[in-house]
Scaffold this motif. Structure first.
Motif, PDB file in Angstrom:
ATOM      1  N   UNK A 208     -10.565   3.697  -2.012  1.00 28.07           N
ATOM      2  CA  UNK A 208     -11.701   2.916  -1.524  1.00 28.07           C
ATOM      3  C   UNK A 208     -12.603   3.806  -0.684  1.00 28.07           C
ATOM      4  N   UNK A 209     -13.850   3.358  -0.543  1.00 27.92           N
ATOM      5  CA  UNK A 209     -14.820   4.021   0.343  1.00 27.92           C
ATOM      6  C   UNK A 209     -15.016   3.116   1.545  1.00 27.92           C
ATOM      7  N   UNK A 210     -14.624   3.564   2.728  1.00 28.43           N
ATOM      8  CA  UNK A 210     -14.691   2.690   3.899  1.00 28.43           C
ATOM      9  C   UNK A 210     -16.126   2.314   4.260  1.00 28.43           C
ATOM     10  N   UNK A 211     -16.299   1.050   4.624  1.00 30.03           N
ATOM     11  CA  UNK A 211     -17.540   0.545   5.171  1.00 30.03           C
ATOM     12  C   UNK A 211     -17.197  -0.245   6.425  1.00 30.03           C
ATOM     13  N   UNK A 212     -17.931   0.000   7.490  1.00 34.14           N
ATOM     14  CA  UNK A 212     -17.599  -0.639   8.760  1.00 34.14           C
ATOM     15  C   UNK A 212     -17.749  -2.142   8.658  1.00 34.14           C
ATOM     16  N   UNK A 213     -18.820  -2.604   7.986  1.00 33.17           N
ATOM     17  CA  UNK A 213     -19.048  -4.044   7.913  1.00 33.17           C
ATOM     18  C   UNK A 213     -17.965  -4.763   7.129  1.00 33.17           C
TER      19      UNK A 213
ATOM     20  N   UNK B 130     -14.532  -3.179   6.345  1.00 35.15           N
ATOM     21  CA  UNK B 130     -13.162  -2.770   6.617  1.00 35.15           C
ATOM     22  C   UNK B 130     -12.787  -2.708   8.090  1.00 35.15           C
ATOM     23  N   UNK B 131     -13.759  -2.919   8.993  1.00 37.07           N
ATOM     24  CA  UNK B 131     -13.416  -2.845  10.408  1.00 37.07           C
ATOM     25  C   UNK B 131     -12.448  -3.968  10.780  1.00 37.07           C
ATOM     26  N   UNK B 132     -11.323  -3.591  11.378  1.00 35.70           N
ATOM     27  CA  UNK B 132     -10.323  -4.560  11.802  1.00 35.70           C
ATOM     28  C   UNK B 132      -9.560  -5.207  10.660  1.00 35.70           C
ATOM     29  N   UNK B 133      -9.726  -4.696   9.422  1.00 35.84           N
ATOM     30  CA  UNK B 133      -9.071  -5.315   8.270  1.00 35.84           C
ATOM     31  C   UNK B 133      -7.722  -4.661   8.007  1.00 35.84           C
ATOM     32  N   UNK B 134      -6.911  -5.328   7.182  1.00 41.09           N
ATOM     33  CA  UNK B 134      -5.627  -4.785   6.732  1.00 41.09           C
ATOM     34  C   UNK B 134      -5.566  -4.919   5.220  1.00 41.09           C
ATOM     35  N   UNK B 135      -4.824  -4.029   4.580  1.00 43.54           N
ATOM     36  CA  UNK B 135      -4.569  -4.114   3.145  1.00 43.54           C
ATOM     37  C   UNK B 135      -3.227  -4.801   2.914  1.00 43.54           C
ATOM     38  N   UNK B 136      -3.184  -5.566   1.829  1.00 44.58           N
ATOM     39  CA  UNK B 136      -1.963  -6.280   1.474  1.00 44.58           C
ATOM     40  C   UNK B 136      -1.650  -5.991   0.018  1.00 44.58           C
ATOM     41  N   UNK B 137      -0.391  -5.719  -0.285  1.00 46.79           N
ATOM     42  CA  UNK B 137       0.046  -5.453  -1.659  1.00 46.79           C
ATOM     43  C   UNK B 137       1.161  -6.425  -2.002  1.00 46.79           C
ATOM     44  N   UNK B 138       0.958  -7.193  -3.084  1.00 44.68           N
ATOM     45  CA  UNK B 138       1.963  -8.145  -3.558  1.00 44.68           C
ATOM     46  C   UNK B 138       2.597  -7.603  -4.842  1.00 44.68           C
ATOM     47  N   UNK B 139       3.944  -7.598  -4.864  1.00 47.51           N
ATOM     48  CA  UNK B 139       4.718  -7.076  -5.998  1.00 47.51           C
ATOM     49  C   UNK B 139       5.378  -8.242  -6.702  1.00 47.51           C
ATOM     50  N   UNK B 140       5.193  -8.326  -8.008  1.00 45.74           N
ATOM     51  CA  UNK B 140       5.821  -9.385  -8.811  1.00 45.74           C
ATOM     52  C   UNK B 140       6.137  -8.822 -10.180  1.00 45.74           C
ATOM     53  N   UNK B 141       6.828  -9.657 -10.984  1.00 49.47           N
ATOM     54  CA  UNK B 141       7.163  -9.246 -12.346  1.00 49.47           C
ATOM     55  C   UNK B 141       6.100  -9.745 -13.310  1.00 49.47           C
ATOM     56  N   UNK B 142       5.860  -8.960 -14.380  1.00 51.94           N
ATOM     57  CA  UNK B 142       4.839  -9.311 -15.360  1.00 51.94           C
ATOM     58  C   UNK B 142       5.142 -10.676 -15.962  1.00 51.94           C
ATOM     59  N   UNK B 143       4.129 -11.537 -16.020  1.00 53.65           N
ATOM     60  CA  UNK B 143       4.287 -12.872 -16.580  1.00 53.65           C
ATOM     61  C   UNK B 143       4.836 -13.882 -15.604  1.00 53.65           C
TER      62      UNK B 143
ATOM     63  N   UNK C 177      -0.966  -1.585   8.530  1.00 53.77           N
ATOM     64  CA  UNK C 177      -1.426  -1.685   9.896  1.00 53.77           C
ATOM     65  C   UNK C 177      -2.955  -1.610   9.920  1.00 53.77           C
ATOM     66  N   UNK C 178      -3.558  -2.049  11.030  1.00 58.34           N
ATOM     67  CA  UNK C 178      -4.999  -1.910  11.178  1.00 58.34           C
ATOM     68  C   UNK C 178      -5.355  -0.442  11.369  1.00 58.34           C
ATOM     69  N   UNK C 179      -6.508  -0.037  10.805  1.00 57.25           N
ATOM     70  CA  UNK C 179      -6.897   1.364  10.861  1.00 57.25           C
ATOM     71  C   UNK C 179      -8.292   1.479  11.477  1.00 57.25           C
ATOM     72  N   UNK C 180      -8.549   2.636  12.069  1.00 51.55           N
ATOM     73  CA  UNK C 180      -9.842   2.903  12.707  1.00 51.55           C
ATOM     74  C   UNK C 180     -10.733   3.704  11.767  1.00 51.55           C
TER      75      UNK C 180
END
Length: 928
Positions: A482-487, A489-502, A513-516
């Motif tokens: 991703x390309x960070x944008x302050x408007x 990504x500021x104060x945001x977190x990423x979430x990854x959900x793992x599941x099985x196909x279908x 964690x939150x990043x600067x």
């Protein structure tokens, strides 16, 4: 003395008392305040002219004793004073600059002109209408916002299909913090079905100008609501309710359920009626516990623009009559018991099997935490990664979220998904048979989006499955670039959900964690300005913008130590702009005496966490480096006096030195006697505060020796305290003059068919270039000889001669030997070059004509050796080369194409080359 008194009397008669003038300007534009005086035709001493502009008791600009003082934010052109134009220009007009400006022009304390100009801001409003929903046949209001206008008031009027439905009325509005005004116009009406898809308009009149904004209203039709229940035979089973909502518009509707005033959690679908309205039936099943509570149940329908939702309610006691409990026999009770036991056993078996499969799946996967990059910088790509290990990771799929918003792949923008002959999933990499994966075709080395782009850049890609050794487990790496944008990504977190196909069930979820986000500051140059209350003190200001986070440090230094800033926005937390970036400034003050002549070097060092090295800006005060133009010559004839000029602009302080030097053959001669005397300088003259310009002029008559040399030149050397090395501009002593070109080519033919073509050109400088060519439909380049002499009239004469032999058959070995001999011996005399029309030119082909047909191999060898000998080449150095031109046969038998000989003449004084052509006459073709 009488003459002087008469001049003053004439000037007094020319005084004009101009009535006040009003000047209007838009914000942030330039405005010119006129002040014009009709001056007498006689010459006026500019040093006696005095001009002043005053506003609100404050001096804006003044001109006294040829010295200009002007306040920052204003400008004028002093060169127009001689034409009687003393106008003042306001730069970037604003509300604070409004008022009455008084212009006074006098000469030797005698007032020539006095006038007042009223300056004011005229800002047109910006119209906007918030999107509003209105309720059918219910009193509704529309709002029209007019923002950013000046001066007040404005007038509002409303139209429907171009017809005025509400006459104009005036609104003063309220003043904003920046000084401009805003106002709101209201329209109250009762919408009907005929108002659907009708164009309404809001017209605003401000200071004689009209603006109109057209729009359409959104009408809401209230529904009829009826609550019912699905019949049931027992109070111990769930109770299903449904709510009929009919004759509503638009389609978007939400239904809420309440029990005893408490909201019940959700259920859905709508259908369209023939008349364009919609209907829907919503069900809700009460649990036995909710049913046991009894009481009042309501169905509430909410719609856009409706404050009070439509409702329908009933009491459970009235809706569901309590029946007497049925009486079961012993056999029926036993059957029911056996059935319940069977259902429980089946349920337990299914639950255990499902729990075992879920437990096996979860235990078989090992998912790492989300790995963040060490530095996240605005405009630079960053990557977050999750590693998944297990036995069957090839069946695993991942989904990425920013906070709770799903992320789709935007790196494929502009690429047609139809190009792929397989399923396209924007959230995951496509898994193909045999463990293969399909990754995005867009390279991460492609161009980045702008750092402040409105659309986010995301690229999802998966690596694997990778087989690990020994245990048979596999590894899958899911990444998000991703390309960070302050408007965003500021104060945001990423979430990854793992599941099985279908499968919809999420096996594992990881949250980062939150990043600067870091953004390096853009640092301006040091700006110098006088302190309003103390002109002997100079303030130095530097701006830092577009940085993040907000912690920034300014450190000022000068020769000898560190300075303390007198004002800095960095000491307190700067406010972010609309994009989330911060700006700050810092100011330092020093005495004018230290900065006026560049005696003190000052620099500022800006420190920020996003910078690897601090950004440093420096200044030496008000010193400005001069701009020096190229040397311009005002005369074109070499016999006239030579006048050279060089413009020197935008320098400070005004002390400047100009030296003229003479060059010889392009090389500088530093001997003292080579300095050219007689140079003059006009100026320096002040053009702006702390900016001067001057003109260096040299007048001289070239010597006879310089005319003959036509080399060397003249140098204008400029020296200033801002320059470590002098600036030099060179002018070459070379006149570009076109030669005299004859109208046609001279031709002479020998008895052996060798043609000598010649052209004589007179004068011209520099030397002309010639290119000879010959042939039929197409031309081939030829070899020519040129000699240069000085004619009787003293002009340069260039003689160009080209010899050629024509043929209609391809060259044979004998022809090549003959041509080699002609080229070796060529034309024996130089007379063909100096004068091709001379009688008795001796050609070797004429003298040994009988021998040419009986040349044996030994003679050819001797001729070759003779041709290659250095002595013979030295003896025949002036001989004329004979070119051979092969002409093709024409369409008819025994017919050949006509010979064409052409010469191209190029010279710097000619915009296009000049051509001279000789074409073989038809009678010569017939004779040959």
């Amino acid at each position: 003395m009488r003459c002087k008194v008469l001049v003053y009397v004439v000037l007094l008669t020319l005084i004009k008392h101009v009535s006040p003038t009003e000047i209007h300007a838009s914000p942030n534009t330039n405005a010119t305040l006129p002040c014009n005086v009709t001056l007498p035709p006689s010459e006026i001493d500019k040093s006696l002219i005095e001009v002043s502009w005053i506003s609100n008791g404050s001096d804006i600009a003044s001109f006294r004793k040829a010295v200009t003082r002007i306040k920052e934010g204003f400008s004028w052109n002093t060169s127009d004073f001689v034409n009687g134009d003393f106008s003042l220009t306001i730069l970037r007009a604003s509300l604070s600059l409004q008022g009455v400006y008084e212009c006074t022009v006098s000469e030797n304390s005698t007032t020539l002109h006095s006038s007042n100009v009223t300056f004011s801001i005229l800002a047109s409003p910006t119209l906007s209408i918030p999107e509003q929903w209105v309720v059918l046949e219910t009193e509704s209001q529309l709002e029209c916002h007019a923002d950013g206008f000046y001066p007040p008031p404005v007038s509002f009027s409303w139209t429907r299909d171009g017809q005025v439905i509400n006459p104009a009325y005036q609104v003063d509005g309220e003043q904003t913090a920046v000084g401009y005004y805003r106002a709101v116009g209201n329209l109250t009406f009762y919408p009907s079905r005929e108002d659907q898809n009708v164009t309404f308009g809001c017209k605003v009149l401000h200071s004689g100008s009209y603006q109109e904004l057209e729009f359409q209203v959104n009408i809401t039709y209230l529904p009829s609501v009826k609550l019912s229940t699905v019949p049931s035979s027992s109070n111990n089973i769930p109770l299903t309710l449904y709510c009929d909502v009919e004759s509503f518009y638009p389609e978007e509707v939400s239904v809420s359920w309440f029990q005893n005033g408490t909201v019940l959690p959700e259920p859905p679908g709508t259908e369209q009626n023939p008349d364009g309205t919609y209907r829907t039936r919503r069900y809700y099943t009460l649990t036995p516990e909710q049913r046991e509570q009894g009481g009042k149940v309501e169905c509430a329908v909410n719609q856009p623009g409706v404050k009070q939702p439509a409702r329908s309610s009933m009491y459970l006691n009235e809706m569901v009559p309590r029946d007497e409990a049925p009486v079961l026999t012993k056999s029926a009770k036993a059957s029911v018991a056996m059935m319940c036991i069977s259902l429980v056993l089946v349920f337990l078996l299914c639950f255990g099997f499902s729990w075992r499969r879920r437990d096996e799946k979860q235990k078989s996967l090992s998912v790492s935490g989300i790995i963040l990059p060490p530095h996240v910088i605005v405009g630079q790509k960053g990557r977050v990664t999750v590693s998944i290990e297990g036995r069957r990771v090839d069946r695993v799929q991942t989904a990425w979220f920013l906070n709770d918003t799903p992320i789709s792949d935007t790196s494929l923008t502009g690429t047609s998904k139809a190009n792929f002959n397989c399923l396209y999933n924007p959230l995951t990499t496509i898994h193909l048979p045999y463990g293969l994966t399909l990754t995005s075709p867009v390279s991460e080395k492609g161009p980045l989006l702008p750092s402040r782009a409105q659309m986010g850049y995301y690229k999802l890609h998966t690596e694997g499955p990778l087989h690990s050794s020994g245990s048979g487990t596999q590894q899958l790496i899911s990444s998000l670039t991703f390309i960070p944008q302050i408007s965003i990504h500021k104060g945001a977190v990423f979430k990854c959900q793992v599941s099985y196909a279908g499968k919809e069930k999420i096996v594992v979820e990881r949250v980062s964690e939150k990043f600067t986000i870091l953004s390096a500051p853009e640092v301006s140059e040091i700006q110098l300005a006088e302190t309003p209350n103390d002109p002997d003190v100079i303030s130095l200001t530097v701006q830092a913008s577009q940085f993040h986070p907000d912690v920034i440090t300014f450190r000022w230094f000068c020769q000898g130590g560190e300075l303390s800033p007198v004002a800095s926005q960095a000491s307190s937390s700067p406010r972010p702009n609309s994009e989330g970036f911060f700006s700050a400034s810092s100011q330092c003050k020093l005495p004018r005496s230290e900065l006026e002549m560049g005696g003190t070097k000052v620099w500022v060092s800006v420190h920020h966490i996003a910078l690897k090295q601090p950004v440093t800006c420096e200044t030496r005060g008000f010193i400005k480096r001069p701009c020096v133009s190229e040397i311009v010559r005002s005369t074109s004839s070499p016999d006239q006096a030579l006048t050279l000029g060089c413009e020197i602009t935008d320098f400070y302080p005004p002390d400047i030195t100009v030296t003229w030097l003479k060059l010889r053959e392009g090389e500088r001669d530093d001997r003292e006697e080579e300095v050219i005397e007689g140079g003059e300088m006009w100026g320096p003259m002040q053009t702006h505060p702390r900016l001067f310009r001057a003109t260096a002029i040299l007048m001289r008559r070239p010597t006879i020796q310089e005319k003959k040399e036509r080399g060397g030149g003249i140098v204008c050397r400029v020296e200033h305290c801002s320059l470590q090395e002098p600036i030099e501009r060179h002018w070459r002593n070379a006149d570009i003059v076109a030669p005299s070109i004859p109208a046609s080519i001279s031709v002479y033919w020998s008895s052996e068919g060798v043609g000598v073509f010649s052209l004589l050109l007179k004068g011209g400088h520099p030397k002309v270039k010639l290119l000879w060519a010959a042939g039929g439909p197409t031309l081939s380049p030829l070899v020519s000889n040129e000699t240069e002499e000085i004619g009787d009239d003293g002009q340069r004469e260039l003689k160009s001669v080209c010899a050629l032999e024509r043929s209609t058959r391809p060259p044979s070995r004998t022809d090549k030997q003959l041509e080699k001999r002609k080229n070796g011996h060529a034309i024996k005399t130089k007379a063909a070059v100096t004068d091709p029309d001379t009688q008795g030119i001796d050609y070797i082909d004429e003298k040994v004509d009988g021998e040419n047909n009986n040349i044996d191999r030994d003679e050819e060898t001797k001729s070759d050796l003779y041709e290659d000998s250095d002595e013979e080449r030295e003896e025949d150095s002036g001989a004329l080369h004979i070119n051979r031109v092969n002409l093709t046969k024409g369409r008819r038998e025994n017919e050949r194409t006509r010979l064409r000989v052409c010469v191209e003449i190029t010279h710097p004084a000619l915009k296009l080359p000049v051509y001279r052509t000789w074409t073989e006459p038809n009678e010569e073709i017939a004779s040959t």
